[in-house]
Design a protein around this motif. Sequence first.
Motif, PDB file in Angstrom:
ATOM      1  N   LYS A 256       0.796  -1.227   0.000  1.00 45.50           N
ATOM      2  CA  LYS A 256       0.000   0.000   0.000  1.00 45.50           C
ATOM      3  C   LYS A 256       0.825   1.272   0.000  1.00 45.50           C
ATOM      4  CE  LYS A 256      -4.254  -1.676   2.179  1.00 45.50           C
ATOM      5  NZ  LYS A 256      -5.206  -1.471   3.299  1.00 45.50           N
ATOM      6  N   ASN A 257       2.128   1.150   0.104  1.00 45.70           N
ATOM      7  CA  ASN A 257       2.965   2.341   0.193  1.00 45.70           C
ATOM      8  C   ASN A 257       4.019   2.301  -0.900  1.00 45.70           C
ATOM      9  OD1 ASN A 257       5.455   3.934   1.354  1.00 45.70           O
ATOM     10  ND2 ASN A 257       3.651   4.677   2.461  1.00 45.70           N
ATOM     11  N   ALA A 258       4.021   3.308  -1.758  1.00 47.94           N
ATOM     12  CA  ALA A 258       4.935   3.318  -2.901  1.00 47.94           C
ATOM     13  C   ALA A 258       6.395   3.415  -2.469  1.00 47.94           C
ATOM     14  CB  ALA A 258       4.585   4.484  -3.828  1.00 47.94           C
ATOM     15  N   VAL A 259       6.677   4.139  -1.386  1.00 47.47           N
ATOM     16  CA  VAL A 259       8.057   4.299  -0.933  1.00 47.47           C
ATOM     17  C   VAL A 259       8.605   2.966  -0.429  1.00 47.47           C
ATOM     18  CG1 VAL A 259       9.580   5.511   0.669  1.00 47.47           C
ATOM     19  CG2 VAL A 259       7.657   6.718  -0.372  1.00 47.47           C
ATOM     20  N   VAL A 260       7.818   2.253   0.385  1.00 56.09           N
ATOM     21  CA  VAL A 260       8.246   0.949   0.888  1.00 56.09           C
ATOM     22  C   VAL A 260       8.410  -0.034  -0.262  1.00 56.09           C
ATOM     23  CG1 VAL A 260       7.598  -1.009   2.343  1.00 56.09           C
ATOM     24  CG2 VAL A 260       7.207   1.320   3.146  1.00 56.09           C
ATOM     25  N   TYR A 261       7.447  -0.042  -1.170  1.00 56.12           N
ATOM     26  CA  TYR A 261       7.525  -0.960  -2.316  1.00 56.12           C
ATOM     27  C   TYR A 261       8.801  -0.731  -3.110  1.00 56.12           C
ATOM     28  CZ  TYR A 261       6.635  -2.949  -6.912  1.00 56.12           C
ATOM     29  OH  TYR A 261       6.759  -3.644  -8.087  1.00 56.12           O
TER      30      TYR A 261
ATOM     31  N   HIS B 147      13.921 -15.285  18.695  1.00 58.10           N
ATOM     32  CA  HIS B 147      13.677 -16.198  17.584  1.00 58.10           C
ATOM     33  C   HIS B 147      13.316 -15.516  16.272  1.00 58.10           C
ATOM     34  CE1 HIS B 147      12.719 -18.587  21.299  1.00 58.10           C
ATOM     35  NE2 HIS B 147      13.551 -19.406  20.692  1.00 58.10           N
ATOM     36  N   TYR B 148      12.914 -14.272  16.305  1.00 62.98           N
ATOM     37  CA  TYR B 148      12.481 -13.595  15.088  1.00 62.98           C
ATOM     38  C   TYR B 148      13.242 -12.285  14.899  1.00 62.98           C
ATOM     39  CZ  TYR B 148       8.583 -16.882  15.083  1.00 62.98           C
ATOM     40  OH  TYR B 148       7.824 -18.020  15.067  1.00 62.98           O
ATOM     41  N   GLY B 149      13.309 -11.849  13.650  1.00 62.21           N
ATOM     42  CA  GLY B 149      14.010 -10.626  13.311  1.00 62.21           C
ATOM     43  C   GLY B 149      13.108  -9.405  13.344  1.00 62.21           C
ATOM     44  N   PHE B 150      13.719  -8.259  13.188  1.00 61.24           N
ATOM     45  CA  PHE B 150      13.023  -6.972  13.259  1.00 61.24           C
ATOM     46  C   PHE B 150      13.045  -6.339  11.870  1.00 61.24           C
ATOM     47  CE2 PHE B 150      12.749  -2.408  14.311  1.00 61.24           C
ATOM     48  CZ  PHE B 150      11.629  -2.427  15.139  1.00 61.24           C
ATOM     49  N   ALA B 151      11.880  -6.141  11.282  1.00 56.69           N
ATOM     50  CA  ALA B 151      11.779  -5.612   9.927  1.00 56.69           C
ATOM     51  C   ALA B 151      11.993  -4.103   9.907  1.00 56.69           C
ATOM     52  CB  ALA B 151      10.410  -5.939   9.332  1.00 56.69           C
ATOM     53  N   PRO B 152      12.633  -3.570   8.862  1.00 58.26           N
ATOM     54  CA  PRO B 152      12.797  -2.111   8.766  1.00 58.26           C
ATOM     55  C   PRO B 152      11.468  -1.367   8.772  1.00 58.26           C
ATOM     56  CG  PRO B 152      14.212  -3.228   7.186  1.00 58.26           C
ATOM     57  CD  PRO B 152      13.326  -4.277   7.766  1.00 58.26           C
ATOM     58  N   ILE B 153      10.405  -2.000   8.269  1.00 62.53           N
ATOM     59  CA  ILE B 153       9.099  -1.339   8.248  1.00 62.53           C
ATOM     60  C   ILE B 153       8.638  -1.045   9.672  1.00 62.53           C
ATOM     61  CG2 ILE B 153       6.700  -1.543   7.493  1.00 62.53           C
ATOM     62  CD1 ILE B 153       7.576  -3.388   5.324  1.00 62.53           C
TER      63      ILE B 153
ATOM     64  N   ALA C 159       7.383   2.537  11.404  1.00 61.60           N
ATOM     65  CA  ALA C 159       5.926   2.349  11.453  1.00 61.60           C
ATOM     66  C   ALA C 159       5.177   3.682  11.551  1.00 61.60           C
ATOM     67  CB  ALA C 159       5.568   1.445  12.628  1.00 61.60           C
ATOM     68  N   MET C 160       5.670   4.606  12.369  1.00 57.42           N
ATOM     69  CA  MET C 160       4.978   5.887  12.525  1.00 57.42           C
ATOM     70  C   MET C 160       5.051   6.695  11.233  1.00 57.42           C
ATOM     71  SD  MET C 160       5.486   8.776  15.493  1.00 57.42           S
ATOM     72  CE  MET C 160       5.133   7.533  16.744  1.00 57.42           C
ATOM     73  N   ALA C 161       6.229   6.704  10.603  1.00 56.64           N
ATOM     74  CA  ALA C 161       6.363   7.414   9.327  1.00 56.64           C
ATOM     75  C   ALA C 161       5.495   6.767   8.255  1.00 56.64           C
ATOM     76  CB  ALA C 161       7.826   7.426   8.887  1.00 56.64           C
ATOM     77  N   LEU C 162       5.384   5.437   8.293  1.00 52.23           N
ATOM     78  CA  LEU C 162       4.536   4.738   7.339  1.00 52.23           C
ATOM     79  C   LEU C 162       3.078   5.132   7.520  1.00 52.23           C
ATOM     80  CD1 LEU C 162       4.141   2.505   5.182  1.00 52.23           C
ATOM     81  CD2 LEU C 162       4.016   0.861   7.067  1.00 52.23           C
ATOM     82  N   ASP C 163       2.615   5.218   8.761  1.00 54.61           N
ATOM     83  CA  ASP C 163       1.230   5.619   9.017  1.00 54.61           C
ATOM     84  C   ASP C 163       0.975   7.048   8.543  1.00 54.61           C
ATOM     85  OD1 ASP C 163       0.682   3.174  10.118  1.00 54.61           O
ATOM     86  OD2 ASP C 163       0.991   3.819  12.191  1.00 54.61           O
ATOM     87  N   ILE C 164       1.946   7.937   8.783  1.00 53.88           N
ATOM     88  CA  ILE C 164       1.785   9.328   8.346  1.00 53.88           C
ATOM     89  C   ILE C 164       1.687   9.396   6.825  1.00 53.88           C
ATOM     90  CG2 ILE C 164       2.944  11.569   8.215  1.00 53.88           C
ATOM     91  CD1 ILE C 164       4.093  11.015  10.984  1.00 53.88           C
ATOM     92  N   HIS C 165       2.576   8.665   6.141  1.00 46.19           N
ATOM     93  CA  HIS C 165       2.589   8.692   4.681  1.00 46.19           C
ATOM     94  C   HIS C 165       1.305   8.105   4.120  1.00 46.19           C
ATOM     95  CE1 HIS C 165       4.246   8.210   0.583  1.00 46.19           C
ATOM     96  NE2 HIS C 165       5.078   9.161   0.956  1.00 46.19           N
TER      97      HIS C 165
ATOM     98  N   ILE D 131      11.259   6.692   6.062  1.00 47.31           N
ATOM     99  CA  ILE D 131      11.116   5.321   5.568  1.00 47.31           C
ATOM    100  C   ILE D 131      12.375   4.915   4.805  1.00 47.31           C
ATOM    101  CG2 ILE D 131       9.817   3.826   4.010  1.00 47.31           C
ATOM    102  CD1 ILE D 131       7.326   5.502   4.676  1.00 47.31           C
ATOM    103  N   ALA D 132      12.854   5.808   3.944  1.00 46.35           N
ATOM    104  CA  ALA D 132      14.075   5.516   3.186  1.00 46.35           C
ATOM    105  C   ALA D 132      15.261   5.317   4.109  1.00 46.35           C
ATOM    106  CB  ALA D 132      14.353   6.649   2.196  1.00 46.35           C
ATOM    107  N   LEU D 133      15.339   6.105   5.184  1.00 42.51           N
ATOM    108  CA  LEU D 133      16.425   5.978   6.153  1.00 42.51           C
ATOM    109  C   LEU D 133      16.392   4.610   6.824  1.00 42.51           C
ATOM    110  CD1 LEU D 133      18.723   7.234   7.869  1.00 42.51           C
ATOM    111  CD2 LEU D 133      16.941   8.086   9.419  1.00 42.51           C
ATOM    112  N   ALA D 134      15.192   4.108   7.154  1.00 42.99           N
ATOM    113  CA  ALA D 134      15.079   2.809   7.812  1.00 42.99           C
ATOM    114  C   ALA D 134      15.590   1.683   6.913  1.00 42.99           C
ATOM    115  CB  ALA D 134      13.622   2.545   8.210  1.00 42.99           C
ATOM    116  N   PHE D 135      15.412   1.822   5.618  1.00 46.66           N
ATOM    117  CA  PHE D 135      15.856   0.788   4.681  1.00 46.66           C
ATOM    118  C   PHE D 135      17.302   0.997   4.231  1.00 46.66           C
ATOM    119  CE2 PHE D 135      11.310   0.067   4.221  1.00 46.66           C
ATOM    120  CZ  PHE D 135      11.262  -1.314   4.123  1.00 46.66           C
ATOM    121  N   GLY D 136      17.893   2.120   4.574  1.00 49.42           N
ATOM    122  CA  GLY D 136      19.273   2.375   4.182  1.00 49.42           C
ATOM    123  C   GLY D 136      19.422   2.844   2.748  1.00 49.42           C
TER     124      GLY D 136
END
Length: 405
Positions: free
Chosen positions: A54-59, A187-193, A197-203, A291-296
């Motif tokens: 649902k988010n073009a930047v994340v995609y 046992h599980y990893g932490f996703a950049p999303i 999350a807050m920036a994603l909700d704002i966008h 969002i871009a910063l979280a993904f590097g």
Amino acid sequence: MFETLRARLFARAAPRPEEAKASRTAPLIAMQAQGRAVWSPRDAASLAREGYMKNAVVYRAVTMIAESAASVPFLAYQAAAEKPDHPLLALFADPNRRQSGTAFFETLYANLLTAGNAYAELVMLGGQPAELHALRPDRVKVVPGADGWPEAFDYTVGGATVRFHDPGAGGIAPVLQLRLHHPLDDHYGFAPIEAAAMALDIHNAAGAWNKALLDNSARPSGALVYRGEGGATLSAEQFERLKAELETNYTGSVKAGRPLLLEGGLDWTSMALTPRDMDFLEAKNGAAREIALAFGIPPMLLGIPGDNTYSNYAEANRVFWRQTVLPLVGRTAAAMATWLGPAYGGAVRLTYDGDAVDALAAERESLWRRLEAASFLTRDEKREAVGYGPDGESEAKAGSASWTS
């Protein structure tokens, strides 16, 4: 009493159990859910829907990293010798009947970035690795053992579950888990999303607000105030007629911008903040940068305005490859070598071929020029500095000079 004391003093000590290396904290982890699937603390499917779908930047961020990383070829070494015809490289090139090697690793990297976890299944045939398959992270659950580490993985589809058991020491696990670091989960990893999350909700909210504005742009954002004499109010019939007129004549994108025609006693009072008042565009672009910063990814590469960190696009692209793509490929290569190495004698080292990355061509040329000017290095030392083995010319010249003397 003397005999009892004597027996205690000279009694033979009970044989000590055989020592085994183990973490002293592992039993504490195992107490939580031994033998049962540990469910992820967040819904990977929701992260994929709200972020990637649902988010073009994340995609674009996930796709850009996954495609770039999957395009980097692997190199296999045994000891110091490169093995371009190693069977492990052939498996990576053709992992299964439905995917090419590039498509398989692209799926693996995309799962890791979207969910924080990626799982690869190994199919053995005749005691040798035959196929690799990428498993959906939202369908896989970790089953911890008595030592706290995963002893199995449950894969659930449509109510049916398949359990992949870890064969233990000396065997090859049927499933490899790649995970990003999570400071609060064993046992599980932490996703950049999740970090964004807050920036994603704002966008996403900004996009939804824009869509609603287009859908309802002709509906006034304010109030119609009746200023009748002596405090008079609209009758029920007048109110319903006014409401119907607004719905008919001023609602919908086709009627956007149509002016209101007000009768006597009615006055329009605006109650909404304009996009300029809300600093709408800057808030949306700020969320996209986060969002871009979280993904590097340098925001410049995603077309996000307002970022002048790098002097030009080429510099930002080099930073993207050096700090984001190649470290991801390197850690994946190391994990694959550790996982599949025992099937090939255990002496397999995997790395990536950085010379195949076009974005780093300028760096390679600069390095080659500096090495060529280094007169204190031999030819083979220069080759070693850039990752190549000796070509034999130096040894041949040295041997010839020795024979002549």
